[in-house]
Design an enzyme around this catalytic site. Structure first.
Site, PDB file in Angstrom:
ATOM      1  CG  HIS A 319      -2.031   0.957   1.188  1.00 40.59           C
ATOM      2  ND1 HIS A 319      -1.845   2.320   1.185  1.00 40.59           N
ATOM      3  CD2 HIS A 319      -3.367   0.766   1.130  1.00 40.59           C
ATOM      4  CE1 HIS A 319      -3.021   2.918   1.123  1.00 40.59           C
ATOM      5  NE2 HIS A 319      -3.967   2.001   1.098  1.00 40.59           N
ATOM      6  NE  ARG A 339      -2.741   7.812  -1.735  1.00 39.70           N
ATOM      7  CZ  ARG A 339      -2.709   6.646  -2.359  1.00 39.70           C
ATOM      8  NH1 ARG A 339      -2.471   6.609  -3.654  1.00 39.70           N
ATOM      9  NH2 ARG A 339      -2.886   5.521  -1.704  1.00 39.70           N
TER      10      ARG A 339
HETATM   11  O1  MEZ Z   1      -9.172  -1.968  -0.258  1.00 38.50           O
HETATM   12  C1  MEZ Z   1      -8.312  -1.551   0.530  1.00 38.50           C
HETATM   13  O2  MEZ Z   1      -7.223  -2.102   0.643  1.00 38.50           O
HETATM   14  C2  MEZ Z   1      -8.582  -0.311   1.293  1.00 38.50           C
HETATM   15  C3  MEZ Z   1      -9.986   0.146   1.331  1.00 38.50           C
HETATM   16  C4  MEZ Z   1      -7.567   0.342   1.855  1.00 38.50           C
HETATM   17  C5  MEZ Z   1      -7.545   1.779   2.170  1.00 38.50           C
HETATM   18  O3  MEZ Z   1      -6.659   2.453   1.659  1.00 38.50           O
HETATM   19  O4  MEZ Z   1      -8.379   2.263   2.913  1.00 38.50           O
END
Ligand code: MEZ
Length: 533
Positions: A319, A339
């Site tokens: 992420h 974002r």
């Molecule tokens: O789907 C995801 O991983 C999610 C909703 C993560 C996020 O950034 O909130």
């Protein structure tokens, strides 16, 4: 609170450039630029971080070192005698895993009249579902369609998604939202009752439905209540450590281990649903993780040893925005919704170096490049980071937007003296999601008859990169699908004599291959925890 002079100096540059940066809309990268960027900077492309599997259904394919050790590992039952003749539990459907997929499966299997049991190595709801923040996708607005949703997800996943699975995901999404809403999930709504939707990285329409920035916790709260209200039996602190087969080679239950005292139990079942979640706590390549404590790829290990094929086990999601400061929340998720609401990614010099809503793999690689190659990272006690300029949200959306839309983020940083309405935050990619997993067909069944899989343990729904909000969606769509189909299948199953011969057979293959590593698997808990056995 920021105290380091180097960090404060860089923050001043971000503040000075904010009025100009906020007007920018950095262009999207071309397909060619993205490909080059990923090959050079995405962790999935670091060849030295992968091993080639030597045994099992995916022999010859590469997976992260840590996963290879577990998939090819030694059984926890090696050298132990398990009496299968008198099972401790005998059910129609055994659900392994107490997260969103397991709970959805249990609810549907119960609805279909099956006798079910849920086992979970921690507690019901201790899962990545609980940690999901930003929302769940569904194309249910007039300007959108499942076809549009399909195109976004298929492209974002590098055209590698299994088309039948992705089709199911997007076409059943609107109904999944209604199901959750009817069960009691408090989605954000406008005064007229219409659901509020936002963009995520790689979406062409606003289709992210959320409960502020604790969408997963709200969904898990509701599903857990539903499981408990239905009086579905749940065994907490009970891990599945091997699958059991019958004399036809069909899945027929699991050997369970009490996490508190190490006692073993035998659960016989007509069908089994694996919903064991992800792998972030394996900390591939030394990355921190946004994942729950129990995310150690257990389901993949169990299924692999029993002969099930994995799909894309070499692809992980980092992420882009994990918290990089302060140390207490290192690696914690900073939702993509930050974002979506207008915060931009800014380097140490105060420059907006990319469009903030590129897909996750591209965004993560771009941040890594900014720090490692371009020397534009901010030095932090734990390494390097870039800024996520959160005060832009209030400039774009008006005062009060942060408190209203992302209160959990405000609280998480507020605890450490950082007011995200006034100060930007430092972020760096964090290990977030296992794109690959166990191969299934669209009825949810794996290569092994009567073994169903749902949730993050499945591979192939999203291809080689997942878009935000499609995971909360897949746990619902594929959890319910597995629950219904496993319950229906159970009606026609007669279980033969139980055995765990595949465990001994796998061990013989291990020994034949002269593997040096004697790692015991499934892992169950991360390295920094002890298991009593
Ligand atoms: O789907 C995801 O991983 C999610 C909703 C993560 C996020 O950034 O909130």
């Amino acid at each position: 609170m920021y105290q380091d002079q180097h960090i404060l100096d860089s923050m001043r540059l971000v503040e000075a450039a904010r009025a100009e940066n906020v007007k920018l809309n950095p262009r999207r990268m071309t397909a060619e630029e993205k490909e080059q960027l990923l090959a050079a900077f995405h962790p999935d492309f670091r060849q030295d971080q992968f091993s080639k599997l030597e045994i099992g259904p995916n022999a010859g394919e590469k997976v992260p070192h840590e996963l290879a050790a577990l998939l090819q590992g030694k059984s926890r039952l090696a050298g132990k005698n398990v009496d299968l003749s008198n099972p401790d539990y005998d059910v129609d459907v055994l659900v392994i895993g107490g997260g969103g997929a397991g709970a959805s499966a249990a609810v549907e299997a119960d609805e279909a009249g099956a006798k079910i049991m849920v086992v979970t190595k921690l507690r019901m709801g201790d899962a990545n579902t609980m940690m999901a923040e930003g929302g769940i996708q569904a194309a249910d607005k007039p300007n959108d369609s499942p076809a549009q949703h399909f195109l976004d997800a298929y492209g974002g996943g590098h055209f590698a998604a299994q088309k039948d699975l992705l089709y199911k995901l997007v076409t059943e999404a609107p109904e999944a939202i209604q199901w959750l809403s009817n069960l009691g999930v408090e989605f954000d709504k406008m005064p007229d009752g219409t659901m509020v939707t936002t963009h995520g990285g790689g979406t062409s329409r606003k289709r992210m439905h959320a409960a502020k920035d604790y969408s997963g916790a709200e969904i898990m709260r509701t599903l857990r209540d539903e499981v408990l209200n239905r009086n579905i039996p749940v065994l907490d602190y009970t891990a599945a450590i091997e699958l059991i087969k019958d004399d036809q080679g069909h899945c027929a239950g699991a050997v369970l281990m009490n996490m508190e005292n190490g006692e073993l139990y035998v659960a016989k079942a007509k069908t089994v649903i694996l919903a064991t979640g992800g792998a972030g706590r394996l900390h591939y390549q030394g990355f921190p993780t946004s994942n729950h404590y129990g995310a150690t790829a257990d389901g993949l290990v169990l299924a692999y040893r029993a002969g099930a094929r994995l799909l894309y086990p070499d692809t992980l999601q980092y992420h882009p925005t994990g918290a990089a400061f302060p140390a207490q929340i290192f690696g914690a998720l900073v939702t993509e919704k930050v974002r979506s609401l207008g915060a931009m990614l800014i380097n140490a010099k105060g420059e907006a170096f990319m469009n903030p809503l590129e897909t996750r793999d591209v965004s993560a690689a771009s941040i890594i490049r900014e720090c490692s190659q371009r020397g534009n990272g901010v030095k932090t006690p734990a390494g390097e980071a870039v800024w996520l300029d959160t005060p832009m949200i209030e400039i774009k959306g008006g005062e009060g937007t942060i408190e209203k839309r992302i209160p959990a983020m405000m609280r998480m940083f507020g605890k450490y003296g950082i007011d995200i309405r006034k100060e930007p935050i430092l972020i760096y990619p964090t290990l977030h999601y296992q794109n690959g997993g166990i191969k299934i067909s669209d009825d949810g069944q794996s290569d092994i008859e009567n073994l169903f899989v749902a949730g993050e343990a499945v591979g192939g729904i999203h291809g080689r990169n997942r878009l935000m909000g499609n995971s909360l969606l897949d746990i619902i769509v594929f959890g319910r699908n597995a629950g219904r189909n496993a319950a229906a299948k159970a009606k026609s199953v007669t279980v033969g004599a139980l055995n765990i011969d595949h465990v001994a057979e796998f061990e013989a293959i291990r020994q034949g291959a002269k593997l040096e590593d004697d790692t015991v698997s499934p892992k169950l808990l991360p390295n920094y925890t002890r298991i009593k056995e």
